[in-house]
Each structure stands twice: as structure tokens, then as C-alpha cells.
Design a protein around this motif. Structure first.
Motif, PDB file in Angstrom:
ATOM      1  N   LEU A  64       7.515   6.227   7.041  1.00 19.72           N
ATOM      2  CA  LEU A  64       8.760   6.446   6.816  1.00 19.72           C
ATOM      3  C   LEU A  64       9.245   6.036   5.589  1.00 19.72           C
ATOM      4  CD1 LEU A  64      11.767   7.888   7.474  1.00 19.72           C
ATOM      5  CD2 LEU A  64      12.230   5.900   8.855  1.00 19.72           C
ATOM      6  N   LYS A  65       9.029   4.717   5.492  1.00 21.06           N
ATOM      7  CA  LYS A  65       9.197   4.241   4.273  1.00 21.06           C
ATOM      8  C   LYS A  65       8.722   4.923   2.880  1.00 21.06           C
ATOM      9  CE  LYS A  65       8.491  -0.368   4.127  1.00 21.06           C
ATOM     10  NZ  LYS A  65       7.632  -1.602   3.703  1.00 21.06           N
ATOM     11  N   LYS A  66       7.410   5.074   3.124  1.00 22.73           N
ATOM     12  CA  LYS A  66       6.682   5.901   2.206  1.00 22.73           C
ATOM     13  C   LYS A  66       7.398   7.129   1.807  1.00 22.73           C
ATOM     14  CE  LYS A  66       2.112   7.849   1.117  1.00 22.73           C
ATOM     15  NZ  LYS A  66       2.290   9.011   1.035  1.00 22.73           N
ATOM     16  N   ILE A 111      14.258  -9.267  13.171  1.00 22.92           N
ATOM     17  CA  ILE A 111      13.064  -8.862  12.750  1.00 22.92           C
ATOM     18  C   ILE A 111      12.607  -8.213  14.101  1.00 22.92           C
ATOM     19  CG2 ILE A 111      10.516  -9.495  12.767  1.00 22.92           C
ATOM     20  CD1 ILE A 111      11.852 -12.307  11.160  1.00 22.92           C
ATOM     21  N   THR A 112      12.072  -6.620  13.842  1.00 30.40           N
ATOM     22  CA  THR A 112      11.589  -5.918  14.749  1.00 30.40           C
ATOM     23  C   THR A 112      10.174  -6.606  15.130  1.00 30.40           C
ATOM     24  OG1 THR A 112      12.948  -4.349  14.306  1.00 30.40           O
ATOM     25  CG2 THR A 112      11.045  -3.561  15.546  1.00 30.40           C
ATOM     26  N   ASP A 113       9.561  -6.402  16.536  1.00 28.84           N
ATOM     27  CA  ASP A 113       8.053  -6.846  16.664  1.00 28.84           C
ATOM     28  C   ASP A 113       7.274  -6.032  15.685  1.00 28.84           C
ATOM     29  OD1 ASP A 113       8.679  -7.017  20.204  1.00 28.84           O
ATOM     30  OD2 ASP A 113       9.071  -8.402  18.752  1.00 28.84           O
ATOM     31  N   ARG A 114       6.343  -6.577  14.860  1.00 27.45           N
ATOM     32  CA  ARG A 114       5.611  -5.851  14.271  1.00 27.45           C
ATOM     33  C   ARG A 114       4.210  -5.683  14.829  1.00 27.45           C
ATOM     34  NH1 ARG A 114       5.476  -8.712   8.498  1.00 27.45           N
ATOM     35  NH2 ARG A 114       4.671  -6.680   8.030  1.00 27.45           N
ATOM     36  N   PRO A 115       3.694  -4.494  14.392  1.00 21.16           N
ATOM     37  CA  PRO A 115       2.172  -4.264  14.994  1.00 21.16           C
ATOM     38  C   PRO A 115       1.183  -5.062  14.910  1.00 21.16           C
ATOM     39  CG  PRO A 115       2.784  -2.733  13.178  1.00 21.16           C
ATOM     40  CD  PRO A 115       4.051  -3.576  13.442  1.00 21.16           C
ATOM     41  N   SER A 116       0.231  -5.228  15.661  1.00 25.84           N
ATOM     42  CA  SER A 116      -0.943  -6.169  15.221  1.00 25.84           C
ATOM     43  C   SER A 116      -2.134  -5.359  14.581  1.00 25.84           C
ATOM     44  CB  SER A 116      -1.549  -6.539  16.681  1.00 25.84           C
ATOM     45  OG  SER A 116      -1.976  -5.697  17.500  1.00 25.84           O
ATOM     46  N   GLU A 117      -2.006  -4.275  14.521  1.00 28.11           N
ATOM     47  CA  GLU A 117      -2.856  -3.353  13.462  1.00 28.11           C
ATOM     48  C   GLU A 117      -2.450  -3.140  12.114  1.00 28.11           C
ATOM     49  OE1 GLU A 117      -5.794  -2.095  14.932  1.00 28.11           O
ATOM     50  OE2 GLU A 117      -5.256  -3.359  16.629  1.00 28.11           O
ATOM     51  N   PRO A 118      -3.631  -3.137  11.294  1.00 24.87           N
ATOM     52  CA  PRO A 118      -3.351  -2.724   9.924  1.00 24.87           C
ATOM     53  C   PRO A 118      -2.101  -1.587   9.788  1.00 24.87           C
ATOM     54  CG  PRO A 118      -5.748  -2.945  10.246  1.00 24.87           C
ATOM     55  CD  PRO A 118      -4.958  -2.996  11.426  1.00 24.87           C
ATOM     56  N   LEU A 119      -1.269  -1.760   8.866  1.00 25.89           N
ATOM     57  CA  LEU A 119      -0.279  -0.714   8.597  1.00 25.89           C
ATOM     58  C   LEU A 119      -1.046   0.435   8.117  1.00 25.89           C
ATOM     59  CD1 LEU A 119       2.170  -3.139   6.617  1.00 25.89           C
ATOM     60  CD2 LEU A 119       2.121  -2.336   9.166  1.00 25.89           C
ATOM     61  N   TYR A 120      -2.311   0.530   7.487  1.00 23.04           N
ATOM     62  CA  TYR A 120      -2.685   1.953   7.229  1.00 23.04           C
ATOM     63  C   TYR A 120      -4.218   1.465   6.652  1.00 23.04           C
ATOM     64  CZ  TYR A 120      -0.882  -0.461   2.959  1.00 23.04           C
ATOM     65  OH  TYR A 120      -0.609  -1.449   2.061  1.00 23.04           O
ATOM     66  N   LYS A 121      -5.001   2.742   6.598  1.00 23.86           N
ATOM     67  CA  LYS A 121      -6.266   2.508   5.906  1.00 23.86           C
ATOM     68  C   LYS A 121      -6.051   3.479   4.591  1.00 23.86           C
ATOM     69  CE  LYS A 121      -8.645   2.627  10.450  1.00 23.86           C
ATOM     70  NZ  LYS A 121      -9.789   3.433  11.462  1.00 23.86           N
ATOM     71  N   ILE A 122      -6.953   2.891   3.672  1.00 18.92           N
ATOM     72  CA  ILE A 122      -6.921   3.339   2.308  1.00 18.92           C
ATOM     73  C   ILE A 122      -8.327   4.363   2.314  1.00 18.92           C
ATOM     74  CG2 ILE A 122      -7.481   2.985  -0.038  1.00 18.92           C
ATOM     75  CD1 ILE A 122      -5.539   0.855   0.072  1.00 18.92           C
ATOM     76  N   GLY A 140      -7.631   8.209  -7.263  1.00 27.18           N
ATOM     77  CA  GLY A 140      -6.524   8.407  -6.501  1.00 27.18           C
ATOM     78  C   GLY A 140      -6.463   7.610  -5.193  1.00 27.18           C
ATOM     79  N   VAL A 141      -5.398   7.488  -4.730  1.00 27.20           N
ATOM     80  CA  VAL A 141      -5.317   6.610  -3.144  1.00 27.20           C
ATOM     81  C   VAL A 141      -4.625   7.590  -2.067  1.00 27.20           C
ATOM     82  CG1 VAL A 141      -4.078   4.570  -2.121  1.00 27.20           C
ATOM     83  CG2 VAL A 141      -5.092   4.608  -4.415  1.00 27.20           C
ATOM     84  N   GLU A 142      -5.005   7.676  -0.845  1.00 26.06           N
ATOM     85  CA  GLU A 142      -4.731   8.248   0.224  1.00 26.06           C
ATOM     86  C   GLU A 142      -4.636   7.111   1.193  1.00 26.06           C
ATOM     87  OE1 GLU A 142      -6.446  11.559   2.456  1.00 26.06           O
ATOM     88  OE2 GLU A 142      -5.040  12.847   1.507  1.00 26.06           O
ATOM     89  N   LEU A 143      -3.390   7.187   1.914  1.00 31.06           N
ATOM     90  CA  LEU A 143      -3.191   6.281   3.141  1.00 31.06           C
ATOM     91  C   LEU A 143      -3.439   6.856   4.281  1.00 31.06           C
ATOM     92  CD1 LEU A 143      -0.317   3.995   1.662  1.00 31.06           C
ATOM     93  CD2 LEU A 143      -2.812   3.812   1.493  1.00 31.06           C
ATOM     94  N   LEU A 144      -4.284   6.351   5.245  1.00 27.24           N
ATOM     95  CA  LEU A 144      -4.474   7.117   6.572  1.00 27.24           C
ATOM     96  C   LEU A 144      -3.849   6.220   7.654  1.00 27.24           C
ATOM     97  CD1 LEU A 144      -8.144   8.610   5.907  1.00 27.24           C
ATOM     98  CD2 LEU A 144      -5.779   9.686   5.720  1.00 27.24           C
ATOM     99  N   ASP A 145      -3.783   6.813   8.814  1.00 26.74           N
ATOM    100  CA  ASP A 145      -3.378   6.089  10.022  1.00 26.74           C
ATOM    101  C   ASP A 145      -2.382   5.106   9.721  1.00 26.74           C
ATOM    102  OD1 ASP A 145      -5.584   7.362  11.297  1.00 26.74           O
ATOM    103  OD2 ASP A 145      -7.058   6.003  10.785  1.00 26.74           O
ATOM    104  N   MET A 146      -1.419   5.486   9.120  1.00 27.96           N
ATOM    105  CA  MET A 146      -0.184   4.827   8.557  1.00 27.96           C
ATOM    106  C   MET A 146       0.691   4.276  10.027  1.00 27.96           C
ATOM    107  SD  MET A 146       1.483   5.758   5.067  1.00 27.96           S
ATOM    108  CE  MET A 146       2.354   4.019   5.145  1.00 27.96           C
ATOM    109  N   ASP A 147       1.136   3.235  10.086  1.00 24.85           N
ATOM    110  CA  ASP A 147       2.254   2.899  10.954  1.00 24.85           C
ATOM    111  C   ASP A 147       3.377   3.687  11.030  1.00 24.85           C
ATOM    112  OD1 ASP A 147       3.649   0.591  12.810  1.00 24.85           O
ATOM    113  OD2 ASP A 147       4.812   0.758  10.900  1.00 24.85           O
ATOM    114  N   SER A 148       4.188   4.031  11.949  1.00 24.36           N
ATOM    115  CA  SER A 148       5.110   5.083  11.557  1.00 24.36           C
ATOM    116  C   SER A 148       6.195   4.472  10.811  1.00 24.36           C
ATOM    117  CB  SER A 148       5.442   5.579  13.079  1.00 24.36           C
ATOM    118  OG  SER A 148       6.186   4.219  13.750  1.00 24.36           O
ATOM    119  N   MET A 176      16.795   9.746  11.979  1.00 21.60           N
ATOM    120  CA  MET A 176      16.197  11.017  11.012  1.00 21.60           C
ATOM    121  C   MET A 176      15.078  11.626  11.932  1.00 21.60           C
ATOM    122  SD  MET A 176      15.422   8.955   7.486  1.00 21.60           S
ATOM    123  CE  MET A 176      14.782  10.680   6.671  1.00 21.60           C
ATOM    124  N   GLU A 177      15.215  11.268  13.177  1.00 21.07           N
ATOM    125  CA  GLU A 177      13.659  11.647  13.952  1.00 21.07           C
ATOM    126  C   GLU A 177      14.297  13.490  14.163  1.00 21.07           C
ATOM    127  OE1 GLU A 177      13.523   9.560  17.596  1.00 21.07           O
ATOM    128  OE2 GLU A 177      12.050   8.560  17.043  1.00 21.07           O
TER     129      GLU A 177
END
Length: 684
Positions: free
Chosen positions: A197-199, A134-145, A185-193, A73-74
């Protein structure tokens, strides 16, 4: 619109939760046993726990699939971003009589403090999932709300509601309140890539943000939308114990699970127990896995909720009729599957139907933002309208001398949300079962209600939030065009000679009308119903009910074409295009944006605007500039004696020029024209 038909039948005591597999004609086979009533709040906790146990494994599967798709999809990422950025949060019917309130990004978002929530941090990897998958998962949060709220200026009760939502935003941002509470409402910031994509993929699947919906409680709080008038003796004149209970019918096809469940919970939570007889879910042949066994289990453990599963895709009308046949209450309440009702929503609808059993009672429909799921506030009295293109829209209800929250009549209804007396519904012919999938059923019922002795009432004290999708994410039948098929059925049965005003817009004028219309099924039964009920003529409906709709006295209709270039005048005449230049495109012979009406007043119009001018520019504007057309010279002349002229035969363009009968760029032709006046039947 994906849709969900819920019947609310009001009953008390032990309840049987059942799952039936049915044909559209009502033939069913029960698949489950009865279950005792459970407390909704404890059931909510059980449901949330169960969801938490299963969601991680499901999310991992989806995430792995998304990662697999990332590389492919890139190369399309730019197109996807443009597509998503182009979606519009406003609910607007282009051909509506007035503009809808614009809830788009043009107004911006009121984005407040960021915060990280520990619940959003990555969970430990499930040992049951093979390590190699399983792909290596990031150590950071997936997003900020971030809590979001569209800025608005309100007065009175609406300001109080908006202030409550602003206070909730602060609480959410401080981590003391869950995302989306009080309809924020909700907005997600700094999302894991990968999560982004899933979103994005979920948005494409649903035409609203399912990912955001999944983060919000299915039992979230909403503001109380009622004005003090609604709880007064004047606003609620009938005591609750005299009201009939109702069956709520919700029909759906491939609805997002959390949105569907939230619709059901909102009805259960905010409806008086003695007035809610039952909720009937009608599954119109969904093929999403979560809407199978998991939904069955959800239904089995909820009081008063039943589910019918249709074996084949039937469409909204036949799905609702399947629910109607199963319903037990004296009144039926139809809802879509992506709604949230507010406190006190049901009682005023049932009160109106009790006072007048032949009326259809409709709530005021407020917008749940498709991107953020914010519950937004409607501040004006909206009234259903339609155009000669049989497009439904909202107009502003004028001051009738009554309280602004008092019920009032409407010429048409949106069709997704309403309450009706079951006996009356059956007497006036239920729905036209010949209508396919979705569309125009609201116009058919609106015409039939008014012409056959009923009415349509909008009840401001009843408020229901609705997600308006930015596009239709599901497929239609491929053998017919339902956007024409259904309206043609409605026009043929109910609109008398005015039907030709609709038929004329379909284009293909060079072939006979019957071939232009194509097949639209057998309507003889619906015509017999109209005769049996002694329904009034369509002109009566226009004269007495839909008085805003112009009954044009015609001189010309169809395309306005320049034969030297093969170009026609074209623009979408929605009000947001006022002031824009009229374009010229190669003639399509399909009507649509190239269809025009020249009336005896000299206005060249369609539905909302007219062709006018500013200096030598030809623009869309309010109907104030008149024209004359000479069929012999082919000149279209304004009051200043300047003529409509093509700028360039190859490149198009339009302007006003000094009239010149010899200039072929000033020669125009209407598809139909009669200087003595066109009868509607001449458009056939």
C-alpha cells in the motif's frame, strides 16, 4: 513533469555550499556559511549512514499512516489496481510523427532468480516510538527482490552494453551486487500488504515508483554508453582544456528525494572537475518535508552545489531564469530533476557550443523506466519534431552520410536537457517569462533559435537517462488552462498566419476568435524582441528546417458532423490506432479527437493518419485513400463511389454504403469549407 533546474559551473578548490531564499527576480538572502570541500565518496558514505539512522523512524510513521488508511482504501482497491495496471512505461506523445519505442509490459520482463537479502528483514523496533502506536510487524521479509531487464536485440556497442546489464542481473540475483546497479531494473515480489500500500501511494504521488528508487543507491553505476567514435579525434576534435566550464541548473517542485539526490550525484560523479563550475538547484516552492532542512544539509556538505528557494510557485521558466541569474559560468546546462547522466555526457555538449556559440546542444535522452528504474538503451537517431497541435514528438533522423554517432541538427528540442552559451541565451531573449508553470517553452525556444540565427544540435555521444512520468502528479493554476495558454502565446508571437492552424483546433467555432482564445497575457514585448533580432518568417522555418510538416492546402477543417444525429467522427490518430474503426460520438465543439482537415489531395487527416477504409469498414490508416466532398449534397465519397454513412442515428457507428442523396445518415458537414480553397486566415 516535476522539474529540477541544475546549473553546473565548473571551478576548483574550496567551495561554498549555500542555501538562498529568493524571489524569482533573483533577490536572495543567504542562509548558511561556507563549508570546505569533502570527498564525494566519503560524503556518500556519511549520507547513507545518516539516511539509515533516520529512515526507520520515518518509515514507521508512514507505515502507521498506511495501516490507518488500509480499511478506508479497501473498498477502492479494485479501482487503484486498475489505475496502476493501466500506467504505461513508454514515453509517447500521441500526436508525434512516429511511434516511440515501446517499453511497456507488452514486451514482458526478463525476471531471473529470486533471492532474499538480510537487509530487507525487519529491523528491531525503535524504543523511542510509543508502544501503543506500533502495529505488530510481520516476522517475514517485507518483500523479495528480482532483477529485471526488458528483453532486447542489439548489435555492436549497444549489444555490449546490454550484455553488461545482463551480467549485472545475475550478480544482483546472486546477492553479490546491489539492486539497480549498472542501470538494471527492480521488481518487488511477495510484498507485505502494508508495504504494498505504501508503495502504491508513493507511485500515485510521483507518477513513478519512488519506493523502488529508495532501494537503489543514489550513486549507482551505469553502463558507459559511448561508442568508440566518441573518444576518437573525429568524435571529440576539441581538447578539454579549451572548453568553457558550465553551470548546471536543476529546477524542481516536490521531487522525490532519492531521485533528486541521484540526479545530483550522477552529475558530480561523471563530469570533469575542471568543466563543472557549479550545480544550482532551484526549489520552486516545494512543500515536502524532506526537501527542506534535510536537503539543505545535503547541499551544505557537497562541493559546488548551491540551492535557491523560491518563496512562491513560479513554474519552470521563471525558476530556470532564477538559476540563470545566479550562474557564473560561460555556459548553462539545464537538466530535469529526475535524470542520470552517463560517462562522457558533458564534454561533447560543451564542444558543440564552443564550436558554434549560437547552437543549443542537446543530449540523446534515454528512458529510465518509471516502474522499475531500468536504464534502457536507445538504438536509433532521434530527432525532435512537432505537429500543428504544437505537440512535441520524436522522429527518426535519416542517414546524412555522417557517422551514426556524429552530431546532427534537429528542428525542435525536448526542452528539459540542453547546454547553451550564456551570452547567446541572453542575446536571443532567454525564456518568455509570461509562460506559466510548464509546457510549450521548448517550442518557443526551438522556433526562436532557428528563426533568429541559431540552431539546435543533438549530440549522440552525450547520453542522459530520464524518468518519463506516466502523468503529471502536481497541480497547475486553476484560473487558466496552461495547456492552451502557453501554446497560444507561442503561436501568436512566432507562427505568423500559420497560427490559425493551431487556433482552429481549439474548437468553440461559434464565438469570435479573441473570446475563443481567452487571455494569454501581454506578448508585445516578445513581438518587439522578434523585430529587434530581425528573425525570419515562420514559412522560412517550415521550408528550410521543419520540412516534414505538411503545409496543408485546405478545403475543409473542423468537425465532420451528421446533423440528423448530432454525431461527429472521432478517433485519436496516433499510429498505434492504425487499423482501428473510426468512431462517432456526440459532437463536442471542442476540436481534439473530433478535429479533421480535408486537403486538396482529398485526404482527411489530422497529424499522423488519415480516414480510410477496409472493405466497408471505415478505419484510421496511413494516408492512401482519398475522398471527395460535395457541399451541396453533403456526401463524402471514395474512389469506388461509395459514401460515408452513419450506421445508426442513436447508437452511432460508421460504414461505407451505396451513395444515396436522400439518406440523412450520409449527410455530413465540415465546420469550415470552401471548394475553392480555404486560406488560413479564414479559420479565424
Amino acid at each position: 513533469m516535476m522539474f529540477l533546474c541544475v546549473y553546473i559551473l565548473l571551478v576548483s578548490g574550496l567551495v561554498e555550499g549555500s542555501v538562498d531564499e529568493c524571489q524569482a527576480d533573483g533577490t536572495c538572502g543567504t542562509q548558511s556559511d561556507s563549508h570546505h570541500w569533502r570527498n564525494p565518496e566519503s560524503e556518500q558514505n556519511r549520507f547513507d549512514e545518516q539516511t539509515a539512522e533516520t529512515s526507520h523512524a520515518e518509515n514507521m510513521k508512514v507505515l502507521r499512516k498506511a495501516i490507518e488508511l488500509t480499511e478506508a482504501m479497501e473498498k477502492h482497491s479494485e479501482e487503484i489496481d486498475k489505475f496502476l495496471e493501466g500506467t504505461n512505461d513508454e514515453y509517447e506523445i500521441d500526436e508525434g510523427e512516429i511511434d516511440f519505442e515501446n517499453y511497456s509490459d507488452d514486451y514482458g520482463m526478463e525476471l531471473l532468480k529470486e533471492f532474499d537479502k538480510s537487509i530487507l528483514k525487519n529491523q528491531e523496533i525503535d524504543e523511542s516510538i510509543p508502544e501503543e502506536d506500533i502495529t505488530d510487524r510481520p516476522s517475514e521479509p517485507l518483500y523479495k527482490i528480482k532483477a529485471v531487464l526488458i528483453p532486447a536485440r542489439h548489435e555492436g556497442h549497444e549489444k555490449e552494453v546490454h550484455d553488461q546489464q545482463l551480467a549485472a542481473v545475475e550478480e544482483i540475483n546472486a546477492g553479490r551486487l546491489g539492486a539497480g546497479e549498472m542501470g538494471t531494473g527492480v521488481e518487488l515480489l511477495d510484498m507485505d500488504s502494508d508495504e504494498k500500500l505504501k508503495k502504491d501511494l508513493k507511485f500515485i504521488d510521483n507518477a513513478f515508483d519512488e519506493y523502488i528508487s529508495d532501494l537503489i543507491s543514489v550513486n549507482r553505476s551505469l553502463p558507459d554508453r559511448r561508442d568508440p567514435y566518441c573518444t576518437s579525434d573525429e568524435g571529440m576534435p576539441l581538447p578539454l582544456d579549451v572548453l568553457d566550464s558550465t553551470s548546471v541548473i536543476i529546477c524542481f517542485h516536490n521531487e522525490a528525494f532519492s531521485v533528486l539526490v541521484r540526479s545530483v550525484y550522477s552529475v558530480m560523479k561523471r563530469s570533469p572537475a575542471n568543466l563543472l563550475h557549479e550545480i544550482i538547484l532551484v526549489d520552486d516552492a516545494s512543500d515536502i518535508e524532506r526537501l527542506g532542512a534535510e536537503l539543505d544539509e545535503f547541499v551544505r556538505n557537497l562541493p559546488k552545489v548551491k540551492i535557491i528557494r523560491l518563496r512562491e510557485r513560479e513554474g519552470l521558466v521563471r525558476a530556470r531564469l532564477a538559476g540563470t541569474r545566479m550562474a557564473e559560468a560561460k555556459t548553462l546546462t539545464f537538466l530535469d530533476s529526475h535524470v542520470e547522466v552517463t560517462d562522457g555526457w558533458l564534454e561533447p555538449l560543451l564542444s558543440e557550443v564552443k564550436k558554434s556559440p549560437s547552437t543549443v546542444a542537446c543530449p540523446v535522452i534515454e528512458v529510465i523506466n518509471a516502474k522499475t528504474l531500468q536504464y534502457t538503451i536507445l538504438t536509433y537517431r532521434q530527432s525532435g519534431i512537432f505537429t500543428w497541435g504544437l505537440n512535441f514528438g520524436w522522429g527518426v533522423q535519416g542517414d546524412d552520410g555522417n557517422h551514426r554517432w556524429a552530431p546532427y541538427f534537429s528542428s525542435t528540442m525536448a526542452g528539459g536537457l540542453f547546454t547553451i552559451n550564456k551570452d547567446w541565451f541572453e542575446k536571443v531573449g532567454l525564456y518568455d517569462e509570461g509562460l506559466e508553470i510548464w509546457g510549450a517553452e521548448n517550442m518557443e525556444l526551438s522556433f526562436r533559435q532557428w528563426m533568429c540565427g541559431g540552431s539546435i544540435t543533438i549530440v549522440p555521444c552525450s547520453r542522459v537517462g530520464h524518468i518519463f512520468r506516466t502523468y503529471a502528479p502536481y497541480s497547475y493554476r486553476s484560473d487558466i488552462n496552461i495547456m492552451v495558454y502557453n501554446p497560444v502565446r507561442v503561436a501568436e508571437v512566432w507562427m505568423d498566419e500559420y497560427k490559425y492552424l493551431y487556433f482552429d483546433r481549439l474548437g468553440k467555432w461559434q464565438i469570435p476568435l479573441n473570446k475563443r482564445l481567452g487571455s494569454f497575457g501581454d506578448v508585445s514585448g516578445r513581438k518587439e524582441l522578434r523585430n529587434k533580432l530581425g528573425c525570419k518568417p515562420f514559412k522560412w522555418y517550415l521550408d528550410k528546417v521543419a520540412m516534414y510538416l505538411p503545409q496543408h492546402k485546405l478545403l475543409g477543417t473542423g468537425e465532420i458532423s451528421n446533423s440528423a444525429s448530432g454525431r461527429c467522427l472521432e478517433i485519436d490518430d496516433k499510429r498505434t490506432n492504425f487499423g482501428k474503426k473510426i468512431d462517432t460520438k456526440f459532437c463536442s465543439n471542442k476540436g481534439g479527437k473530433q478535429y479533421w482537415i480535408l486537403n486538396v489531395e482529398g485526404f482527411i487527416t489530422r497529424d499522423n493518419g488519415c480516414i480510410g477504409y477496409q472493405g466497408d469498414e471505415v478505419v484510421l490508416k496511413a494516408c492512401e485513400d482519398s475522398w471527395t466532398y460535395n457541399h451541396n449534397t453533403r456526401l463524402v465519397t471514395n474512389k469506388e463511389k461509395n459514401c460515408l454513412a452513419l450506421v445508426d442515428k442513436a447508437l452511432g457507428g460508421l460504414r461505407l454504403a451505396k451513395c444515396n442523396e436522400e439518406d440523412v445518415k450520409q449527410h455530413w458537414r465540415f465546420t469550415h469549407y470552401n471548394p475553392d480553397g480555404l486560406k488560413y486566415t479564414e479559420l479565424a
